[in-house]
Scaffold this motif. Structure first.
Motif, PDB file in Angstrom:
ATOM      1  N   VAL A 289       0.848  -1.190   0.000  1.00  0.00           N
ATOM      2  CA  VAL A 289       0.000   0.000   0.000  1.00  0.00           C
ATOM      3  C   VAL A 289       0.885   1.242   0.000  1.00  0.00           C
ATOM      4  O   VAL A 289       2.081   1.184   0.259  1.00  0.00           O
ATOM      5  N   ASN A 290       0.256   2.375  -0.322  1.00  0.00           N
ATOM      6  CA  ASN A 290       0.934   3.677  -0.319  1.00  0.00           C
ATOM      7  C   ASN A 290       2.125   3.724  -1.273  1.00  0.00           C
ATOM      8  O   ASN A 290       3.101   4.438  -1.023  1.00  0.00           O
ATOM      9  N   GLU A 291       2.030   2.968  -2.362  1.00  0.00           N
ATOM     10  CA  GLU A 291       3.051   3.040  -3.394  1.00  0.00           C
ATOM     11  C   GLU A 291       2.383   3.378  -4.720  1.00  0.00           C
ATOM     12  O   GLU A 291       1.438   4.158  -4.743  1.00  0.00           O
ATOM     13  N   ASP A 292       2.836   2.820  -5.810  1.00  0.00           N
ATOM     14  CA  ASP A 292       2.365   3.275  -7.121  1.00  0.00           C
ATOM     15  C   ASP A 292       0.997   2.689  -7.492  1.00  0.00           C
ATOM     16  O   ASP A 292       0.095   3.406  -7.914  1.00  0.00           O
ATOM     17  N   ILE A 293       0.833   1.384  -7.371  1.00  0.00           N
ATOM     18  CA  ILE A 293      -0.440   0.772  -7.759  1.00  0.00           C
ATOM     19  C   ILE A 293      -1.497   1.106  -6.722  1.00  0.00           C
ATOM     20  O   ILE A 293      -1.325   0.854  -5.528  1.00  0.00           O
TER      21      ILE A 293
END
Length: 610
Positions: A289-293
């Protein structure tokens, strides 16, 4: 564990529902015989009802059709062939009413909408929605947001493929009429956009949900507001075969700007520095979570066709990874549009295949079958088995944060021109693509030059989206809303012909032949991908035909057959009765939809039946 748990839930739901997965268009039978009031009286049972919407992603109509196979051809993704099968008809833009793949998409689209409507109506009527138990109320509102977002997605897709379509927002009931006439596409889009605007603030961020980015979350809903708004504000094909956009289009660009900016303000995150790792995570069953996807379709092990029909090809044989092909090649014009130092290039464009002895080989130059290098079954940590093919369990990305950033840049530019904010957004995406040592030229100077005016900045956005999202199969929808589909396809075909001419004549700077070998770890090394060489430095290199293979002595025009055959109805639309400069991307409503409508629906306009 979170990821695998949701995959298991979806797998068991898919098995349970498989016997009724081919119900008629908007069949009023409910998914459950349980009393609706009971189901939506508590969060656990409501969660199960909402999960039913996700099962349709496991249907072939999505996992091997809508998600990737039906989205060619574009300027960056190329499909083709000479068969008369369903998908070939779609690629050639001449699919008929009885096309099975279109029927798959129509069916699962309306089944998913039906299930979303059941959830929306059940949750909205539930006392739990506004319970004094704050945690329960919050959960129910989030589930409601998931349902609204799922419904919006499917209407967006149905509109892209069929134009004006029936618009139902009611759950099945004996007194509800489900044989509906077509509704104006813009009315549908405006309605579902407003639905999401009204609900998004009551949804949860991915890191507050049980299944993270494997379920619809607030980030995805905010991003979908922007994506849908750009669709509503963009161009579309009318039944009279002209491209049009509504006079209020700027209102929707403002929505796209405001809601992409809202996400960037409330839940910003750094773009992961390693572009390859974004997709390697999917192949390793990691969903951070909290990344690109922001949201990815959670395919259960044994489900999903990623790395079976899309990705680096693996030939079955003397290894335990099974077999997987690649139905969507990347044209060499796309490969050579990249800056040679762009780190997205080797990730996006797969230049090798895995043979039956598990040895890397250069992709076949006969068809220039450059693959989507972002996924492959040979990236899996655990080999799935010698006889396996489909069902890798690799998730499919639905929306990335870099997409939101670029949507903001595009919308801001359309409204105000290349402002400092728009330029900063474009720079964020490009910075990841290059080493920091070259940011001055590849990022700062590049963006400064592109920002000379609104038009040049838009062109830069068009290019950047190609380099960022190659192989993720969203380009078709972008070319449509930009009214660039015909222009970009013609550029691609002419560019391929020029490459073939120069290779045959020995002119130009690009390689007619490539020199390759395997390094000590068994990886394919290409000596001269970006330059023409007369001879290699030593005899350890093997010469392979490359751009020279785009010429042919057996065709009347002197070009490899795929170059003109596969894009023929795009560059010569008169073949299917379409005016010059128009691509008829709209398809006829499938027979099942016509037959079940009791005379309300027909395939009028678009020169169907030509």
């Amino acid at each position: 564990m979170k990821k695998m748990k949701f995959k298991y839930i979806l797998y068991t739901l898919a098995v349970f529902l498989s016997t009724s997965a081919c119900q008629d268009f908007l069949d009023p039978e409910s998914l459950s015989t349980f009393d609706s009031e009971y189901i939506f009286s508590n969060a656990d049972d409501a969660r199960k009802a909402v999960n039913a919407m996700y099962v349709h992603y496991s249907h072939d109509g999505f996992r091997s059709r809508l998600s990737n196979n039906m989205t060619g051809n574009t300027d960056i993704e190329h499909a083709g062939g000479s068969s008369d099968g369903a998908r070939y008809q779609i690629w050639r833009l001449d699919a008929q009413e009885n096309n099975g793949d279109l029927a798959y998409v129509w069916n699962i689209g309306y089944q998913a909408i039906r299930d979303a409507n059941i959830a929306i109506e059940g949750i909205s009527a539930s006392e739990a929605l506004n319970s004094n138990d704050v945690a329960l109320s919050n959960e129910m509102y989030h589930l409601l947001g998931e349902a609204y977002t799922m419904r919006a997605y499917w209407y967006s897709m149905l509109i892209f493929y069929f134009g004006d379509v029936p618009f139902s927002t009611q759950a099945p009931a004996v007194d509800v009429e489900f044989n509906l006439p077509k509704e104006d596409r813009n009315v549908i889009l405006s309605t579902v956009i407003q639905d999401l605007i009204d609900i998004e603030e009551k949804m949860k961020w991915a890191d507050d949900t049980r299944y993270g980015i494997e379920q619809i979350n607030r980030e995805y809903t905010l991003g979908m507001i922007a994506r849908l708004a750009l669709q509503r504000g963009g161009y579309y094909l009318t039944p009279e075969l002209s491209m049009a956009r509504e006079s209020d289009y700027l209102d929707y660009y403002k929505i796209a700007r405001d809601y992409s900016n809202k996400l960037m303000t409330l839940k910003d995150r750094d773009l992961p520095e390693d572009f390859r790792q974004i997709f390697m995570n999917q192949c390793k069953f990691i969903s951070p979570v909290n990344e690109d996807i922001l949201f990815e379709v959670p395919f259960a092990i044994g489900r999903g066709d990623v790395a079976w029909n899309i990705g680096i090809r693996v030939d079955g044989g003397n290894h335990e990874y099974g077999s997987g092909s690649n139905y969507m090649a990347m044209p060499p014009t796309y490969l050579y549009s990249f800056d040679a130092e762009d780190k997205r290039l080797p990730v996006t464009c797969g230049l090798y295949t895995i043979n039956s002895d598990f040895i890397q080989e250069l992709v076949s130059s006969g068809s220039m079958n450059i693959s989507q290098g972002k996924w492959s079954r040979h990236f899996l940590d655990t080999p799935p088995g010698r006889t396996t093919a489909k069902g890798t369990g690799i998730n499919w990305p639905m929306l990335r944060y870099s997409d939101v950033i670029l949507m903001f840049a595009e919308a801001e530019n359309e409204i105000n021109g290349p402002t400092a904010e728009a330029q900063a957004a474009l720079k964020r995406v490009r910075q990841r693509a290059f080493d920091e040592a070259v940011w001055n030229t590849k990022v700062d100077q590049y963006v400064s030059t592109a920002s000379a005016n609104k038009e040049s900045f838009f062109d830069a956005i068009v290019d950047e989206r190609a380099w960022e999202f190659g192989g993720e199969m969203i380009r078709k929808y972008e070319l449509i809303r930009w009214n660039l589909y015909s222009e970009k396809i013609n550029e691609t075909v002419e560019g391929c012909k020029q490459m073939a001419d120069e290779a045959l004549a020995g002119t130009g700077t690009l390689p007619d032949y490539l020199y390759t070998k395997l390094d000590e770890t068994g990886n394919l090394v290409i000596l001269n991908l970006h330059e023409k060489l007369i001879a290699p430095p030593d005899d350890s290199w093997e010469r392979e035909s490359w751009l020279i293979s785009m010429s042919s002595e057996t065709t009347t025009d002197g070009y490899a057959e795929w170059m003109t055959r596969d894009w023929d109805n795009y560059v010569n639309p008169g073949n299917i009765g379409v005016p010059e400069g128009v691509i008829r991307y709209i398809f006829p409503i499938p027979t099942i939809g016509i037959d079940n409508s009791k005379g309300l629906l027909k395939n009028d306009g678009y020169n169907f039946g030509y």
